[in-house]
Design an enzyme around this catalytic site. Structure first.
Site, PDB file in Angstrom:
ATOM      1  N   ASP A  67       0.812  -1.227   0.000  1.00 39.52           N
ATOM      2  CA  ASP A  67       0.000   0.000   0.000  1.00 39.52           C
ATOM      3  C   ASP A  67       0.838   1.267   0.000  1.00 39.52           C
ATOM      4  O   ASP A  67       0.446   2.295   0.554  1.00 39.52           O
ATOM      5  CB  ASP A  67      -0.957   0.010   1.210  1.00 39.52           C
ATOM      6  CG  ASP A  67      -1.850  -1.210   1.222  1.00 39.52           C
ATOM      7  OD1 ASP A  67      -2.205  -1.680   0.141  1.00 39.52           O
ATOM      8  OD2 ASP A  67      -2.197  -1.675   2.329  1.00 39.52           O
ATOM      9  N   GLN A 103       2.062  -5.966  -3.303  1.00 37.28           N
ATOM     10  CA  GLN A 103       2.502  -6.039  -1.902  1.00 37.28           C
ATOM     11  C   GLN A 103       3.793  -5.227  -1.710  1.00 37.28           C
ATOM     12  O   GLN A 103       4.036  -4.307  -2.456  1.00 37.28           O
ATOM     13  CB  GLN A 103       2.663  -7.499  -1.439  1.00 37.28           C
ATOM     14  CG  GLN A 103       1.349  -8.263  -1.310  1.00 37.28           C
ATOM     15  CD  GLN A 103       0.817  -8.814  -2.618  1.00 37.28           C
ATOM     16  OE1 GLN A 103       1.531  -9.463  -3.351  1.00 37.28           O
ATOM     17  NE2 GLN A 103      -0.438  -8.547  -2.926  1.00 37.28           N
ATOM     18  N   LYS A 162       1.841   2.221  -5.094  1.00 32.94           N
ATOM     19  CA  LYS A 162       2.375   1.669  -6.352  1.00 32.94           C
ATOM     20  C   LYS A 162       1.432   1.964  -7.519  1.00 32.94           C
ATOM     21  O   LYS A 162       1.875   2.311  -8.618  1.00 32.94           O
ATOM     22  CB  LYS A 162       2.572   0.145  -6.220  1.00 32.94           C
ATOM     23  CG  LYS A 162       3.553  -0.255  -5.126  1.00 32.94           C
ATOM     24  CD  LYS A 162       3.644  -1.758  -4.972  1.00 32.94           C
ATOM     25  CE  LYS A 162       2.397  -2.382  -4.418  1.00 32.94           C
ATOM     26  NZ  LYS A 162       2.079  -2.052  -3.010  1.00 32.94           N
ATOM     27  N   HIS A 219      -4.650  -1.667  -5.765  1.00 26.95           N
ATOM     28  CA  HIS A 219      -3.833  -0.558  -6.278  1.00 26.95           C
ATOM     29  C   HIS A 219      -4.744   0.575  -6.725  1.00 26.95           C
ATOM     30  O   HIS A 219      -5.552   0.404  -7.646  1.00 26.95           O
ATOM     31  CB  HIS A 219      -2.951  -1.044  -7.438  1.00 26.95           C
ATOM     32  CG  HIS A 219      -1.956  -2.082  -7.010  1.00 26.95           C
ATOM     33  ND1 HIS A 219      -1.116  -2.717  -7.883  1.00 26.95           N
ATOM     34  CD2 HIS A 219      -1.659  -2.582  -5.790  1.00 26.95           C
ATOM     35  CE1 HIS A 219      -0.346  -3.566  -7.215  1.00 26.95           C
ATOM     36  NE2 HIS A 219      -0.673  -3.506  -5.945  1.00 26.95           N
TER      37      HIS A 219
HETATM   38  P1  GDP Z   1      -0.725   0.391  -3.535  1.00 25.03           P
HETATM   39  O1  GDP Z   1      -1.312  -0.900  -3.064  1.00 25.03           O
HETATM   40  O2  GDP Z   1       0.744   0.465  -3.294  1.00 25.03           O
HETATM   41  O3  GDP Z   1      -1.077   0.720  -4.956  1.00 25.03           O
HETATM   42  O4  GDP Z   1      -1.370   1.520  -2.621  1.00 25.03           O
HETATM   43  P2  GDP Z   1      -2.926   1.646  -2.222  1.00 25.03           P
HETATM   44  O5  GDP Z   1      -3.679   2.110  -3.398  1.00 25.03           O
HETATM   45  O6  GDP Z   1      -3.397   0.419  -1.527  1.00 25.03           O
HETATM   46  O7  GDP Z   1      -2.843   2.742  -1.091  1.00 25.03           O
HETATM   47  C1  GDP Z   1      -2.320   4.005  -1.327  1.00 25.03           C
HETATM   48  C2  GDP Z   1      -3.401   5.036  -0.992  1.00 25.03           C
HETATM   49  O8  GDP Z   1      -2.804   6.308  -0.886  1.00 25.03           O
HETATM   50  C3  GDP Z   1      -4.472   5.175  -2.062  1.00 25.03           C
HETATM   51  O9  GDP Z   1      -5.674   5.562  -1.454  1.00 25.03           O
HETATM   52  C4  GDP Z   1      -3.934   6.305  -2.936  1.00 25.03           C
HETATM   53  O10 GDP Z   1      -4.969   7.019  -3.620  1.00 25.03           O
HETATM   54  C5  GDP Z   1      -3.294   7.183  -1.899  1.00 25.03           C
HETATM   55  N1  GDP Z   1      -2.129   7.946  -2.340  1.00 25.03           N
HETATM   56  C6  GDP Z   1      -1.132   7.591  -3.204  1.00 25.03           C
HETATM   57  N2  GDP Z   1      -0.174   8.544  -3.236  1.00 25.03           N
HETATM   58  C7  GDP Z   1      -0.573   9.507  -2.378  1.00 25.03           C
HETATM   59  C8  GDP Z   1       0.013  10.741  -1.939  1.00 25.03           C
HETATM   60  O11 GDP Z   1       1.099  11.139  -2.338  1.00 25.03           O
HETATM   61  N3  GDP Z   1      -0.699  11.468  -1.024  1.00 25.03           N
HETATM   62  C9  GDP Z   1      -1.900  11.055  -0.532  1.00 25.03           C
HETATM   63  N4  GDP Z   1      -2.519  11.825   0.366  1.00 25.03           N
HETATM   64  N5  GDP Z   1      -2.470   9.903  -0.923  1.00 25.03           N
HETATM   65  C10 GDP Z   1      -1.811   9.147  -1.808  1.00 25.03           C
HETATM   66  P1  IMO Z   2      -0.868  -4.175  -2.265  1.00 29.88           P
HETATM   67  O1  IMO Z   2      -0.419  -4.737  -3.585  1.00 29.88           O
HETATM   68  C1  IMO Z   2      -0.927  -4.616   2.061  1.00 29.88           C
HETATM   69  C2  IMO Z   2      -0.933  -8.707   3.615  1.00 29.88           C
HETATM   70  C3  IMO Z   2      -2.170  -9.168   4.372  1.00 29.88           C
HETATM   71  C4  IMO Z   2      -1.539 -10.129   5.352  1.00 29.88           C
HETATM   72  C5  IMO Z   2      -0.441 -10.788   4.513  1.00 29.88           C
HETATM   73  C6  IMO Z   2      -0.838 -12.125   3.900  1.00 29.88           C
HETATM   74  O2  IMO Z   2      -2.153  -3.444  -2.330  1.00 29.88           O
HETATM   75  O3  IMO Z   2       0.228  -3.411  -1.634  1.00 29.88           O
HETATM   76  P2  IMO Z   2      -2.433 -12.783   1.861  1.00 29.88           P
HETATM   77  O4  IMO Z   2      -3.881 -12.513   1.633  1.00 29.88           O
HETATM   78  O5  IMO Z   2      -1.535 -12.232   0.828  1.00 29.88           O
HETATM   79  O6  IMO Z   2      -2.146 -14.226   2.152  1.00 29.88           O
HETATM   80  O7  IMO Z   2      -2.092 -11.999   3.243  1.00 29.88           O
HETATM   81  O8  IMO Z   2      -0.137  -9.879   3.481  1.00 29.88           O
HETATM   82  N1  IMO Z   2      -1.190  -8.189   2.254  1.00 29.88           N
HETATM   83  C7  IMO Z   2      -1.138  -6.894   1.929  1.00 29.88           C
HETATM   84  N2  IMO Z   2      -0.947  -5.802   2.710  1.00 29.88           N
HETATM   85  N3  IMO Z   2      -1.051  -4.491   0.730  1.00 29.88           N
HETATM   86  C8  IMO Z   2      -1.205  -5.570  -0.061  1.00 29.88           C
HETATM   87  O9  IMO Z   2      -1.187  -5.499  -1.412  1.00 29.88           O
HETATM   88  C9  IMO Z   2      -1.305  -6.845   0.544  1.00 29.88           C
HETATM   89  N4  IMO Z   2      -1.484  -8.095   0.078  1.00 29.88           N
HETATM   90  C10 IMO Z   2      -1.399  -8.904   1.133  1.00 29.88           C
HETATM   91  O10 IMO Z   2      -2.787  -8.095   5.021  1.00 29.88           O
HETATM   92  O11 IMO Z   2      -0.912  -9.434   6.385  1.00 29.88           O
HETATM   93 MG    MG Z   3      -2.838  -1.578  -1.811  1.00 31.01          MG
END
Ligand code: GDP
Ligand code: IMO
Ligand code: MG
Length: 451
Positions: free
Chosen positions: A30, A241, A33, A58
């Site tokens: 999270d 991840q 990416k 994502h």
């Molecule tokens: P990913 O799994 O790595 O793609 O990340 P996620 O989408 O799960 O979580 C990132 C969150 O932060 C999402 O809600 C994005 O919209 C938000 N986000 C990404 N970059 C920024 C930033 O620079 N500032 C803020 N405030 N939010 C961001």
């Molecule tokens: P993105 O791509 C954050 C975590 C789960 C748990 C562990 C194992 O959005 O960054 P699983 O379901 O994979 O067997 O769970 O990994 N986990 C993540 N945490 N972002 C993710 O993906 C995750 N994918 C799995 O919360 O701790």
């Molecule tokens: Mg994510």
């Protein structure tokens, strides 16, 4: 046993071609990416997911529209970009089709751009049921998974009983394969977990319709990538991840079941990682984690609650509140090192805008001994040693150049580059696509004496 000595990491490896690049998470997932892949897709012809499954979430924000991708590569919004789901991904056809339908509802008919590896393994209802049964068994075994069947599907892959996409879309063999796998999995569900069995005929009924829909998208994705490479196309690889969830290098057993870092790229695509010129590692300006497991720089709940609120730190896949903490340089250095990262992208800097004090974990005391190495055991006592920085207390969300950032924010970033021993290429200051500060040249770490 002699502890490993600290090694200064080199920055960009200039000898590798820069046409293909890879984006990976450096923390516990999270990191943002999705946003960065969306931005970099402007210069890519092909975007590839190579590991993980629908456990990923994502997010891409385009003006007022939010997109959350689980299996589809985050490059899909750019028309005519080929989006490949590689052999290392475990694909839940139900989740993939729900995602495709969601895009159609938003007026995006880009299904033809998706290519699915014929070698990718299929996540079936047995896997999700087993994931849920194991997680709810209680005791020490709880990982806090996303319940998407990821671990059980990769287990079947390693046990050589899994169903791959090529078989899944073959109308002649699917029922037999489902009956065979169903027998094995139902035994486990019933005998080990006291759960109801799942009728393979019911699964066949639902999943053969999915197979029908996906058949035309399934191909030899490895051959496709090599062909694109030969034609001079630019390929962007999208990790899911984060490094600390890597099955080999992460905080085992509190990890996911794949190689989440750059290390997973080769086996997850059949495309040599040596051909990939640039690895960008994404880190938030602080840290978060979802699920169980060690998180040395975790904040007290009161501070975490405020950051969670400002940063919107709730899971994009499960909606769970994310645990929040300070940036952890020990974990970051390790992720950069084993992931061969050329430069970092620091996201969510804006989330720190309101803080008077910002802390960074710079080393640990592990069972009383000072170290800057991440321990293998999840059992030992880890007490982070912090360095404190004054906050800048002004908004960064409108900044588009390094010079626009407040001086204290620039000092913070300089420290992160120095401490991590890795340049910073991009800073993200908001969730919207345009809220980006590209550093050209990169913000290089201050050279260490003797370099
Ligand atoms: P990913 O799994 O790595 O793609 O990340 P996620 O989408 O799960 O979580 C990132 C969150 O932060 C999402 O809600 C994005 O919209 C938000 N986000 C990404 N970059 C920024 C930033 O620079 N500032 C803020 N405030 N939010 C961001
Ligand atoms: P993105 O791509 C954050 C975590 C789960 C748990 C562990 C194992 O959005 O960054 P699983 O379901 O994979 O067997 O769970 O990994 N986990 C993540 N945490 N972002 C993710 O993906 C995750 N994918 C799995 O919360 O701790
Ligand atoms: Mg994510």
């Amino acid at each position: 046993m002699r502890p490993a000595e600290r090694v200064e990491m080199s920055s960009l490896n200039q000898s590798r071609p820069a046409r293909h690049s890879c984006v990976v998470g450096l923390q516990w997932g999270d990191e943002g990416k999705g946003k960065i892949v969306d931005v970099l897709t402007a210069d890519a012809d092909v975007v590839v997911r190579y590991q993980g499954g629908a456990n990923a979430g994502h997010t891409v924000q385009v003006e007022d529209q939010e997109y959350i991708f689980h299996l589809i590569p985050s490059g899909i919004l750019k028309k005519d970009t080929a989006c490949v789901i590689g052999n290392g991904v475990v694909i839940d056809p139900r989740a993939l089709i729900a995602e495709l339908d969601g895009l159609l509802e938003m007026g995006l008919d880009h299904e033809e751009n998706i290519l699915i590896s014929d070698r990718a393994h299929v996540v079936l209802p047995y896997h999700s049921a087993l994931d849920e049964a194991k997680e709810s068994a209680g005791g020490d075994g709880k990982i806090g998974t996303t319940l998407r069947g990821i671990g059980p599907c990769y287990t079947d892959k390693a046990s050589r009983v899994g169903i791959r996409m090529s078989e899944f879309v073959d109308p002649n063999g699917l029922r037999e394969r489902l009956v065979h796998l169903g027998e094995l999995k139902n035994r486990e569900l019933e005998k080990l977990h006291g759960r109801d069995p799942i009728d393979p005929d019911v699964v066949f009924e639902e999943y053969s319709a999915y197979a029908e829909r996906l058949r035309s998208r399934v191909c030899d994705a490895t051959a496709f990538l090599h062909e694109q490479d030969a034609r001079g196309a630019g390929i962007l690889f999208e990790g899911a991840q984060g490094a600390m969830l890597d099955i080999d290098m992460g905080t085992y057993p509190y990890v996911t079941s794949s190689n989440t870092s750059f290390l997973g790229l080769g086996p997850g695509t059949g495309f040599s990682a040596r051909k990939v010129g640039k690895v960008l590692g994404i880190t938030k300006a602080y840290a978060t984690r979802v699920g169980e497991g060690p998180f040395p720089s975790e904040m007290q709940e009161e501070a975490a609650a405020s950051l969670r609120e400002v940063g919107g730190e709730f899971g994009a896949t499960t909606g769970r509140p994310r645990r929040c903490g300070w940036l952890d340089i020990v974990a970051l250095r390790r992720a950069i090192q084993f992931g061969d990262v050329d430069a970092m992208v620091v996201t969510k800097l804006d989330v720190l805008d309101h803080l008077e004090e910002i802390k960074v974990a710079v080393s640990y005391k592990v069972d009383g001994a000072e170290t800057d190495q991440y321990p293998a055991s999840t059992e030992c006592e880890v007490i982070p040693q912090y360095r404190s920085f004054p906050g800048w207390l002004e908004s960064t969300t409108e900044c588009r150049a390094f010079e626009d950032l407040p001086e204290k924010a620039r000092e913070y970033l300089r420290f992160v580059a120095d401490a991590a021993g890795c340049p910073i290429a991009i800073v993200s200051v908001g969730k919207e696509r345009s809220q980006i500060v590209s550093l050209d040249p990169w913000l290089e770490p201050t050279p260490v004496e003797g370099d």
